[in-house]
Every structure is written in structure tokens, then in C-alpha cells.
Design an enzyme around this catalytic site. Structure first.
Site, mmCIF file in Angstrom:
data_model
loop_
_atom_site.group_PDB
_atom_site.id
_atom_site.type_symbol
_atom_site.label_atom_id
_atom_site.label_comp_id
_atom_site.label_asym_id
_atom_site.label_seq_id
_atom_site.Cartn_x
_atom_site.Cartn_y
_atom_site.Cartn_z
ATOM 1 N N HIS A 147 60.874 60.114 19.155
ATOM 2 C CA HIS A 147 60.662 58.733 18.713
ATOM 3 C C HIS A 147 61.055 57.741 19.804
ATOM 4 O O HIS A 147 62.236 57.524 20.079
ATOM 5 C CB HIS A 147 61.483 58.485 17.434
ATOM 6 N N GLU A 159 64.780 59.016 20.274
ATOM 7 C CA GLU A 159 65.427 59.855 19.262
ATOM 8 C C GLU A 159 64.684 61.194 19.232
ATOM 9 O O GLU A 159 63.451 61.212 19.119
ATOM 10 C CB GLU A 159 65.363 59.179 17.894
ATOM 11 N N ASN A 197 66.405 52.694 12.952
ATOM 12 C CA ASN A 197 65.803 51.914 11.868
ATOM 13 C C ASN A 197 66.676 51.920 10.619
ATOM 14 O O ASN A 197 66.676 50.966 9.839
ATOM 15 C CB ASN A 197 64.389 52.416 11.551
HETATM 16 P P1 NAI Z 1 48.466 51.489 17.291
HETATM 17 O O1 NAI Z 1 47.680 51.093 16.105
HETATM 18 O O2 NAI Z 1 48.705 50.480 18.378
HETATM 19 O O3 NAI Z 1 47.747 52.753 17.967
HETATM 20 C C1 NAI Z 1 47.351 53.892 17.259
HETATM 21 C C2 NAI Z 1 46.179 54.519 18.002
HETATM 22 O O4 NAI Z 1 45.913 55.794 17.434
HETATM 23 C C3 NAI Z 1 44.886 53.698 17.882
HETATM 24 O O5 NAI Z 1 44.356 53.477 19.175
HETATM 25 C C4 NAI Z 1 43.973 54.580 17.029
HETATM 26 O O6 NAI Z 1 42.621 54.483 17.409
HETATM 27 C C5 NAI Z 1 44.506 55.957 17.326
HETATM 28 N N1 NAI Z 1 44.265 56.939 16.266
HETATM 29 C C6 NAI Z 1 44.440 56.782 14.939
HETATM 30 N N2 NAI Z 1 44.195 57.936 14.302
HETATM 31 C C7 NAI Z 1 43.835 58.852 15.242
HETATM 32 C C8 NAI Z 1 43.498 60.223 15.206
HETATM 33 N N3 NAI Z 1 43.451 60.885 14.064
HETATM 34 N N4 NAI Z 1 43.225 60.845 16.368
HETATM 35 C C9 NAI Z 1 43.256 60.161 17.545
HETATM 36 N N5 NAI Z 1 43.582 58.861 17.634
HETATM 37 C C10 NAI Z 1 43.885 58.207 16.508
HETATM 38 O O7 NAI Z 1 49.829 52.072 16.751
HETATM 39 P P2 NAI Z 1 51.253 52.150 17.482
HETATM 40 O O8 NAI Z 1 52.014 50.906 17.224
HETATM 41 O O9 NAI Z 1 51.057 52.594 18.881
HETATM 42 O O10 NAI Z 1 51.968 53.307 16.632
HETATM 43 C C11 NAI Z 1 51.637 54.650 16.773
HETATM 44 C C12 NAI Z 1 52.693 55.516 16.137
HETATM 45 O O11 NAI Z 1 53.965 55.224 16.727
HETATM 46 C C13 NAI Z 1 52.869 55.322 14.638
HETATM 47 O O12 NAI Z 1 53.216 56.561 14.080
HETATM 48 C C14 NAI Z 1 54.026 54.351 14.574
HETATM 49 O O13 NAI Z 1 54.730 54.429 13.354
HETATM 50 C C15 NAI Z 1 54.897 54.841 15.715
HETATM 51 N N6 NAI Z 1 55.816 53.858 16.280
HETATM 52 C C16 NAI Z 1 55.436 52.554 16.448
HETATM 53 C C17 NAI Z 1 56.314 51.643 17.002
HETATM 54 C C18 NAI Z 1 55.912 50.220 17.221
HETATM 55 O O14 NAI Z 1 56.793 49.368 17.395
HETATM 56 N N7 NAI Z 1 54.640 49.894 17.259
HETATM 57 C C19 NAI Z 1 57.699 52.030 17.412
HETATM 58 C C20 NAI Z 1 57.948 53.452 17.270
HETATM 59 C C21 NAI Z 1 57.049 54.301 16.694
#
Ligand code: NAI
Length: 509
Positions: A147, A159, A197
Site C-alpha cells: 500500500h 504498508e 487510514n
Molecule cells: P485511478 O482511478 O486514478 O486509476 C485506476 C486505473 O485503473 C484507471 O486508469 C482504470 O482505467 C484502471 N483499471 C480499472 N479497472 C481495471 C482493470 N480491471 N484492469 C486494468 N485496468 C483497470 O485510481 P487510483 O487513485 O490510482 O487508485 C487505484 C488503487 O489504489 C485503488 O485500489 C485505490 O483504493 C488505491 N489507492 C489510492 C490512493 C489515492 O490516494 N488515490 C492511495 C492509496 C491507494
């Protein structure tokens, strides 16, 4: 999978999901000399992520902070791929896709049919149990949480989270690889919100509770947490920066996941901000107004009355006497029945203190002597206090300090918020979410806290902290303030909050 495999400089790392997190993870992995294969199901997403990373590198080259050759090397290591199948040669795949269990399970099941039997599969989820993602896979022993924090290149913390079947060498390998990526890894349990968190909830929810009770305004609360306790931002500034639409769901998720533990509870004010679209900086208004020309409300009490020439002490306190001496405030040997009466309540509101010692509530002013009082002092008044007395004391303190004047509250602002943060840190140690050193490191690095919660407990004093929590619980009747058993035991035995349960076991943070 042996530990060394993840440390092999020839290791290919796959990143699935090229959004905010996936692109940051790709950047730090490539900066550590690893070749990264990036996949996203959305067309153009990977190219956009790569362009974004390289644009950041170009800026650093222009500023003379990165050799041009290193930028070229980074570019050669960031490899977009068009299909999941192309991740077959990877020794590690990090998933950063949409936060949905079914999507993550489906992806990992698909990857099992593509990558080799030893490839480590890591999830960057912030809220889904790693064990739930691993359940049902053929080889759950190679699945772990990894994480990262946003923005990844700036946030050093990672993490590392084992699920029930995760092999020890997978966790060790991910810890070691994180260090190669110049991150600071901490091992955390697979529990709601992991460390940061979860541990970060009370800072904002106690701030909201204090505001909702009408004790102090957001500006006053923020000023006290910055000036007296060294936080870079107060809870309301932090919520406005993160966005209430991000903050509220995390808070509700953790409250629900802990079977409504009152320690994790928030307020209707929290929901109201989201319901009314006051999300923070992104909508121009949250707890503060960010429109051009908008003025911040002042946190400082001001008065035009003349300063009280002398005061009396309602209940002796060395810290209070030292502060008054430093400020040159005259203290009468005996109360003449007319001067302001000062006291330094610990975990008590002024009403409780007055009724306990039989002091005249009309003349009593509470002074918070905990935290740093060199810039700002928090004063507290009971209901029914004499306005002339209050104003003359504010004026006297104003000579040398900024003054925050608050309504009656057990623990003022700072004692309450800090005690909640520190008490939850103790509870996290009790629940073995991580060892004390890792809990402190995670909260410092993940939230920019000046001290970890257990370090904060020691700074307040373990016995004093226990007393604060016990008294607030008693006065409010609210189990939100119940002391952690970890804290109680260390207070009873005169130990540090960081004293481990089993001192003979190695601290493996
Ligand atoms: P985001 O929405 O910016 O990016 C997600 C990406 O994954 C998108 O480009 C989407 O097209 C792609 N995607 C979705 N489903 C897919 C699949 N089945 N196969 C391939 N690509 C796929 O999201 P973000 O913010 O980058 O978050 C991603 C992960 O990281 C989530 O699990 C989130 O909970 C976690 N996270 C987010 C944080 C944040 O502050 N944004 C901090 C720590 C963890």
C-alpha cells in the site's frame, strides 16, 4: 518465491492500472532501476501515465536535479503493454485498479493463468482485505498488500500486508524491494484501513466533534493544533485539502468495519459538508472559503479591555505558575475574592473543576499548559463566567501570546485531540496491528505527524494521558474516550507507551 528473487536487479515489475497510483508506483520502480511493464484496460491510459512521468523527469532535468542520461534510462525502463498476457515474464505484479473486490479478484485470477507460479501478486488497495482478494486463488501464498501513499514519489511510506496464507519470504522480499525503491516499508496487519487510514481517524473526527459541540471554530482548532502541537495542518485544513468526499467514505467504512466502535465515530457535520457540496479546496469551499478575496476567520481572541493586573490560583499547578512567571503575570498569595482565578485543568472542563474544588465559576479561567505555550495559549471558560474577568485575562495573556478562547470542554482542544490520537495508537499496539516502532513510523511518514501516536503518548506522559482519557470518559459518559488497555497497563506500571508486551521478542519493524 525466494526473497532474493524480488531483489534481483533484472526483476521485471508489472503494474496494472495506470491512474494516479499506478503511475506513481511505476515511477519509483523505474527510478530504482527496475524495468516496468504497465497495463491499463482503458485505451491511452498507459501512454498518458508514461508521458506524465517523463514530463516530471524533464522538469527535473531542466532544473538540474536529474542528469539527462538518467531521464533516458527511465524512459527505456517504462514499457507500456497492450495486453495482460504481456505481463507473463514479470516476477512481481502490483495492482492499482479500481477499488472493487470483484474487479481485483478477477484480475488476480486472470494473472494466475498468465504469470509463473512464483510471481508475487501485490495489491495497492486501501480498504479491501488482502485476504479477501487472495481467497479462492490457486496460490494465495504469493499474494500480499503493498500500500503506497499519494503522491507516491513524495510519500516514502509503504504498508506491507500479509494475508492469512502469504509466505513469510514474500513479505520479507516486498519489504526489501520497497527499500530499494527508496521507500520506508512497515509491516501491517490485514485490518480495516491498515495502519495509517485507521490511526488517522481521530485527528479529524475529534476536531469535528469539538466544532460541533460549539467549543471552538475550525480556525481556532487548526491554529491550536499547528502552534501548540506542531502539526503541519490542523484537522479542518487537512480535510479541505484531501476533500470531504474522500475523507467521509474512509471514515464511514472504518466505523462500519469496527462494528461502530465509538472511537471511530464521526459527526453529522462531516456528512453535512458532503451533502451540501462543501468538499474543500476542490469546490472552492469546505470548512474555509477558497474563493478569491475570501478572508480566513481569525483564531485569535481580542479584547479592548485593560489587562488584569493580578490573578489568583484556584488549584496549584507548577506548569501554570511557570507560565505566569515567564509572562510576568502577578499572582496573589491569597485570593482576594475579586481577581481572576486561574487553573490548569487536565482532562477536566472548568465546570467539573469548579464543582470538585468549590471554586467561584464566575471568576475561573482554565489555561491549557500542555503542548507548546510559547506562541499561543488556550483559555477556557465555564458557563456563567463574568465577561469582565474573561476579557481582562484575555488582554493580559494577549500581551505576550496569541490567545484562543474556547467554551467549556474536557481537555480544551489540544488535550482532547492529542489524547484521542495517542490513545488509538496504544490500541493499535494492543491489537498488534504493528509493533510500536512501526505504528509511530507509519503515522509520521503517512500523515506527516510531528510524532507518532506512541511517541506522543510518552511526550504527554503515559499516566497523564490515561488520566485525561479516564476523566473525559467519566464527564461525557461516552465510551469514545475509554482508555486503551495498553495505555492503562503502562500507566499503572510506570512504563513507556512504547514498551512492548513481550520485551524479549525482537522488534522487526
Ligand atoms: P485511478 O482511478 O486514478 O486509476 C485506476 C486505473 O485503473 C484507471 O486508469 C482504470 O482505467 C484502471 N483499471 C480499472 N479497472 C481495471 C482493470 N480491471 N484492469 C486494468 N485496468 C483497470 O485510481 P487510483 O487513485 O490510482 O487508485 C487505484 C488503487 O489504489 C485503488 O485500489 C485505490 O483504493 C488505491 N489507492 C489510492 C490512493 C489515492 O490516494 N488515490 C492511495 C492509496 C491507494
Amino acid at each position: 518465491m525466494r526473497r532474493n528473487d524480488l531483489l534481483d536487479s533484472g526483476l521485471l515489475i508489472g503494474v496494472v492500472g495506470a491512474g494516479a497510483m499506478g503511475s506513481g508506483i511505476s515511477q519509483v520502480a523505474a527510478a530504482a532501476g527496475r524495468k516496468v511493464l504497465i497495463y491499463d484496460q482503458r485505451e491511452g491510459a498507459v501512454e498518458a501515465a508514461r508521458d506524465g512521468i517523463l514530463a516530471r523527469m524533464d522538469k527535473r532535468v531542466r532544473e538540474g536535479r536529474l542528469p539527462a542520461a538518467e531521464r533516458e534510462a527511465m524512459a527505456s525502463r517504462l514499457c507500456p503493454v497492450a495486453t495482460l498476457e504481456e505481463l507473463a515474464p514479470c516476477g512481481l505484479v502490483v495492482e492499482a485498479i479500481v477499488e472493487e473486490l470483484d474487479a481485483k479478484r478477477g484480475l488476480f485470477a486472470g494473472l494466475e493463468g498468465i504469470v509463473s507460479a512464483d510471481t508475487v501478486l501485490a495489491s495497492n488497495t486501501s480498504s479491501i482485505p488482502i485476504g479477501a482478494i487472495a481467497a479462492g486463488l490457486n496460490r494465495p501464498d504469493r499474494v500480499a498488500g503493498l500500500h503506497f501513499f499519494n503522491p507516491v514519489p513524495l510519500m516514502k511510506l509503504v504498508e506491507v500486508i500479509p494475508a492469512p496464507d502469504t509466505a513469510a519470504e514474500v513479505i520479507e522480499g516486498l519489504m526489501a524491494l520497497s527499500r530499494v525503491m527508496e521507500r520506508e516499508p512497515v509491516r501491517a496487519r490485514d485490518t480495516p484501513g491498515f495502519l495509517v487510514n485507521f490511526g488517522g481517524r481521530p485527528f479529524v473526527t475529534e476536531g469535528l466533534t469539538i466544532a460541533q459541540e460549539g467549543v471552538a471554530s475550525p480556525a481556532q482548532i487548526d491554529a491550536v493544533m499547528r502552534d501548540c502541537w506542531g502539526f503541519r495542518m490542523g484537522p479542518f485544513e487537512l480535510m479541505d485539502l484531501t476533500g470531504m468526499d474522500v475523507n467521509l467514505p474512509v471514515t464511514e467504512f472504518i466505523h462500519h468495519a469496527t462494528f461502530s466502535d465509538p472511537r471511530m465515530r464521526s459527526t453529522y457535520l462531516h456528512r453535512y459538508k458532503v451533502a451540501t457540496g462543501q468538499l474543500g479546496r476542490k469546490t472552492g469551499r469546505g470548512h474555509y472559503d477558497y474563493h478569491d478575496g475570501a478572508e480566513r476567520p481569525s483564531p485569535d481572541a481580542e479584547t479592548r479591555r485593560s489587562a488584569a493586573p493580578a490573578v489568583a490560583i484556584a488549584e496549584p499547578s507548577d506548569a501554570l505558575l511557570a507560565l505566569l512567571k515567564e509572562m510576568g503575570i502577578e499572582v496573589l498569595e491569597t485570593d482576594d475574592g475579586a481577581v481572576p482565578l486561574l487553573a490548569a485543568p487536565i482532562g477536566e472542563d472548568c465546570s467539573t473543576l469548579c464543582s470538585r474544588i468549590g471554586a467561584d465559576h464566575r471568576r475561573l479561567i482554565g489555561v491549557d499548559v500542555t503542548g507548546d505555550t510559547t506562541q499561543r495559549v488556550t483559555l477556557m471558560v465555564p458557563p456563567g463566567g463574568d465577561p469582565a474577568i474573561r476579557e481582562s485575562v484575555v488582554a493580559r495573556f494577549n500581551v505576550a501570546r496569541n490567545v484562543t478562547l474556547v467554551g467549556d470542554s474536557p481537555g480544551f482542544i489540544g488535550q482532547r485531540i492529542c489524547a484521542m490520537v495517542a490513545n488509538l495508537g496504544c490500541e493499535m499496539a494492543q491489537l498488534e496491528l504493528a509493533n510500536p516502532g512501526a505504528i509511530d513510523a507509519a503515522m509520521r511518514l503517512g500523515l506527516n505527524y510531528p510524532r507518532g501516536p506512541l511517541e506522543l503518548a510518552d511526550a504527554i506522559g503515559v499516566e497523564r494521558l490515561h488520566e485525561i482519557m479516564r476523566r473525559i470518559q467519566e464527564q461525557t459518559g461516552d465510551d469514545r474516550y475509554r482508555p486503551s488497555q495498553w495505555l492503562r497497563r503502562r500507566a499503572q506500571l510506570g512504563l513507556s507507551a512504547r514498551a512492548p508486551a513481550f520485551p524479549d521478542l525482537e522488534d522487526d519493524a
